[in-house]
Each structure stands twice: as C-alpha cells, then as structure tokens.
Design a protein around this motif. Structure first.
Motif, PDB file in Angstrom:
ATOM      1  N   CYS A  32      12.355   7.875  -4.658  1.00  0.00           N
ATOM      2  CA  CYS A  32      12.538   9.264  -5.058  1.00  0.00           C
ATOM      3  C   CYS A  32      13.680   9.652  -4.885  1.00  0.00           C
ATOM      4  N   GLU A  33      14.654  10.433  -5.380  1.00  0.00           N
ATOM      5  CA  GLU A  33      15.721  10.960  -5.686  1.00  0.00           C
ATOM      6  C   GLU A  33      16.019  12.260  -4.868  1.00  0.00           C
ATOM      7  N   THR A  34      15.124  12.949  -4.802  1.00  0.00           N
ATOM      8  CA  THR A  34      15.128  14.294  -3.981  1.00  0.00           C
ATOM      9  C   THR A  34      13.792  14.349  -3.062  1.00  0.00           C
TER      10      THR A  34
ATOM     11  N   CYS B  80       9.064  13.605  -3.995  1.00  0.00           N
ATOM     12  CA  CYS B  80       8.989  15.030  -4.270  1.00  0.00           C
ATOM     13  C   CYS B  80       7.741  14.885  -5.317  1.00  0.00           C
ATOM     14  N   GLY B  81       7.482  13.988  -6.118  1.00  0.00           N
ATOM     15  CA  GLY B  81       6.539  14.116  -7.326  1.00  0.00           C
ATOM     16  C   GLY B  81       7.112  14.770  -8.543  1.00  0.00           C
ATOM     17  N   GLU B  82       8.387  14.974  -8.545  1.00  0.00           N
ATOM     18  CA  GLU B  82       8.995  15.895  -9.513  1.00  0.00           C
ATOM     19  C   GLU B  82      10.310  15.308 -10.075  1.00  0.00           C
ATOM     20  N   CYS B  83      11.102  14.398  -9.563  1.00  0.00           N
ATOM     21  CA  CYS B  83      12.408  14.171  -9.998  1.00  0.00           C
ATOM     22  C   CYS B  83      12.073  12.943 -11.019  1.00  0.00           C
TER      23      CYS B  83
ATOM     24  N   CYS C  78      10.394   9.705  -9.593  1.00  0.00           N
ATOM     25  CA  CYS C  78       8.941   9.847  -9.305  1.00  0.00           C
ATOM     26  C   CYS C  78       8.222   9.918 -10.460  1.00  0.00           C
TER      27      CYS C  78
HETATM   28 ZN   LIG Z   1      10.896  12.426  -6.348  1.00  0.00          ZN
END
Ligand SMILES: [Zn+2]
Length: 330
Positions: A47-49, A57-60, A63
């Motif tokens: 994950c990058e954030t 994060c589930g959003e980057c 992810c």
């Molecule tokens: Zn992420």
C-alpha cells in the motif's frame, strides 16, 4: 481480510516493515485463515498510503490493483494459476479432470521473469506461496535456489500448516511466524457473532479452528447427525448404516467416524469426548462396551482408509468394512 486473533501478530510484523527478512514462513494449524493473513500483510506492505496502524488504505492505486488481483509487484503461487471455479464439475467432456494437489516446478520457474525485472512501483516485490505444503520436490528445489540468493526488496511469504510436508531445507531459510488459535471462549464468541448456532459444538468438531468451524456449520446438512444417531442405535443394520454413510463423500464420512473413534478412546481414558459433544451419552455407553485395543485398531483402519479415500472403487463395500468393528461395540 484479517481476523481478530491475528491483529497483534499483524502489528508486530508491520512495525518491523523496514527490517523484515527476505522470507517469512507463516505457520499454524489449519482453519485459522493464514492465507488471508498473508494476503492482508502483502497488501499492507505494498500500500502506498497505509493507515496509522500500518494497515492497507484500500483506496490507493496499489490497493486497487491488489484487490483486483493484478498488482504488478505481487505474485501468488498456488495450486492453480487461474482462479478456481467452484461451480465447475470435476468431470467434463468425457474426461476426468483431477483436482490439482501439487505446486509444480513450472509454477515456481514461472517467477523468474517477475524476479528479473525491477519493481513497477519502486517498492517491495512480494511472492506468496500458499499452500507451501503442496510444493512438490522439484518445485521446492527451484524455490530453494531463489531463497538461497535473495534479491533485495523481495519478500517471500510461505504459508504452511503445522506438521505439514514442507522441506526442512526451505523451512530453515525462512523466519517462522506462528499464527496461534484464539482461546475457545474467543472463538465461540466470534462464531456466534458470525451467526453460527451451536458454536461450541462446531468448534469442537473442527478441533478448535474457528474458520473450519464456520465452514462445517455452513455446510452442515444434518447427515453427520443422522449417521451417528443410527450408529448409536442397536437396531440399525450394517446396510442401513453404510447407505447413510455413503450419502456423503468418502473423506467426509470417514472423517466423522475417525472423530467418533477418537472420542471413544478419549471417553475411556479421560471421561469425555473431544469432537462429537452432542453425542456424549451415546459415546459413554459405547465406550463402556468397547475394548481399548479394538478401538485403537479401528482408528488405525480408519486413518489408512482416509488416506486412500478420494475415489473408492466400491463405496458401499468400503463403508461396510469400516463400520463392522463399531457394530460389535454397541
Ligand atoms: Zn493503499
């Protein structure tokens, strides 16, 4: 996906993210969700954030790719390269298709291109090998070479059941991460939260592994109960019993009988059953009639039969031969 019994292990590992070795062996008994844990750890590391606790994060973009199954710096080596289709029958086009039971050398060699290129996102490169117990000898040797010459920025995650067949040479190249089962009380309350009725019974039937308990509860068709109820009654005949047994796949009904035999031994030795908690009275009666040596011989017979049970030539004959020893104990 991470389960409550894995959160502190996750925190320990993620807090050492900069210092992780090049290979982790995630080990523990079956039915604890170790592969889900390994995937969650991989996603969090890629994950990058990440969130404050290190969780993905589930959003980057990383992810999103991971969740869609095509993060360019992640590979999962499993029994099948393609996603299994549960609805697909095992037989088709007149041929018998055998379900894969091994990770082959080609699957491991297939990683070489992935390992040779630099990472796409300038982060880690992660290879998940699950179930690692399924690596055949050649595949294990090919993997061993990779583990002996670790590439920087590359992390192997191997998932293995305790007592599994993973080669000691591989094991010794990995840092072991032990996934412990939750306490019985925690498992039961978790199962109850998931909507499992009789959590205590299913947890016992699953030998204490909560995910296996959930699977058993979800797939419970009442056939175990019918078989054991007949088995406990003196008036049921051998042919009635075997007919009832073979309504289930061989590995399943033999598994229930194995637990039954084990329970009879426990009943004799420690005074209570371990698995079929809902048949305590019947087990007590039968254990009173049974001879310990006969029970141990029956257990051995069942263990041997289960090893060979995937495609019995004559299911009814097999059932009768495995049920006879029990009839004498009623
Ligand atoms: Zn992420």
């Amino acid at each position: 996906m991470i389960y409550p019994w894995q959160t502190s292990l996750f925190s320990q590992l993620i807090s050492r993210r900069a210092k992780l070795p090049h290979a982790l062996l995630i080990q523990g008994c079956a039915g604890l969700g170790k592969t889900d844990f390994a995937k969650y750890l991989a996603q969090s590391l890629l994950c990058e954030t990440p969130q404050n606790g290190g969780e993905a994060c589930g959003e980057c973009p990383a992810c999103r790719w991971f969740e869609a199954g095509h993060h360019p710096d992640f590979r999962w080596v499993s029994l099948q390269e393609e996603e299994a289709n549960d609805d697909e029958p095992l037989t088709g086009e007149g041929k018998t298709k055998k379900a894969p039971t091994q990770i082959t050398v080609d699957a491991v060699r297939g990683l070489s291109g992935f390992m040779a290129t630099s990472t796409h996102r300038q982060g880690l490169r992660i290879i998940l090998i699950a179930p690692a117990d399924a690596l055949n000898v050649h595949a294990a040797n090919a993997l061993l070479k990779m583990l002996e010459e670790p590439l920087p920025g590359t992390l192997f995650l191997l998932v293995s059941n305790e007592g599994g067949r993973l080669a000691p040479t591989i094991r010794s190249r990995c840092q072991r991460v032990l996934v412990n089962p939750p306490t019985a009380a925690d498992s039961q309350s978790w199962l109850a939260q998931q909507g499992v009725e009789q959590p205590q019974l299913f947890l016992a039937l699953a030998g204490g592994a909560p995910l296996e308990a959930m699977r058993l509860a979800a797939q419970d068709t009442g056939m175990r109960t019918s078989l054991l109820r007949q088995l406990s009654r003196r008036d049921s005949s051998l042919s009635q019993l075997s007919e009832q047994a073979i309504k289930m796949p061989a590995s399943e009904w033999i598994g229930w009988l194995q637990r039954w035999a084990h329970d009879l031994v426990e009943q004799k030795l420690v005074g209570h059953p371990r698995y079929h908690l809902d048949f305590g009275e019947a087990l007590e009666l039968m254990a009173g009639q049974a001879n310990l040596f006969d029970l141990l011989a029956w257990e051995r017979q069942l263990r041997e039969a289960r090893r060979l049970a995937n495609h019995p030539l004559n299911a009814r004959l097999l059932a009768e031969s495995l049920l006879i020893p029990c009839l004498a104990m009623r």
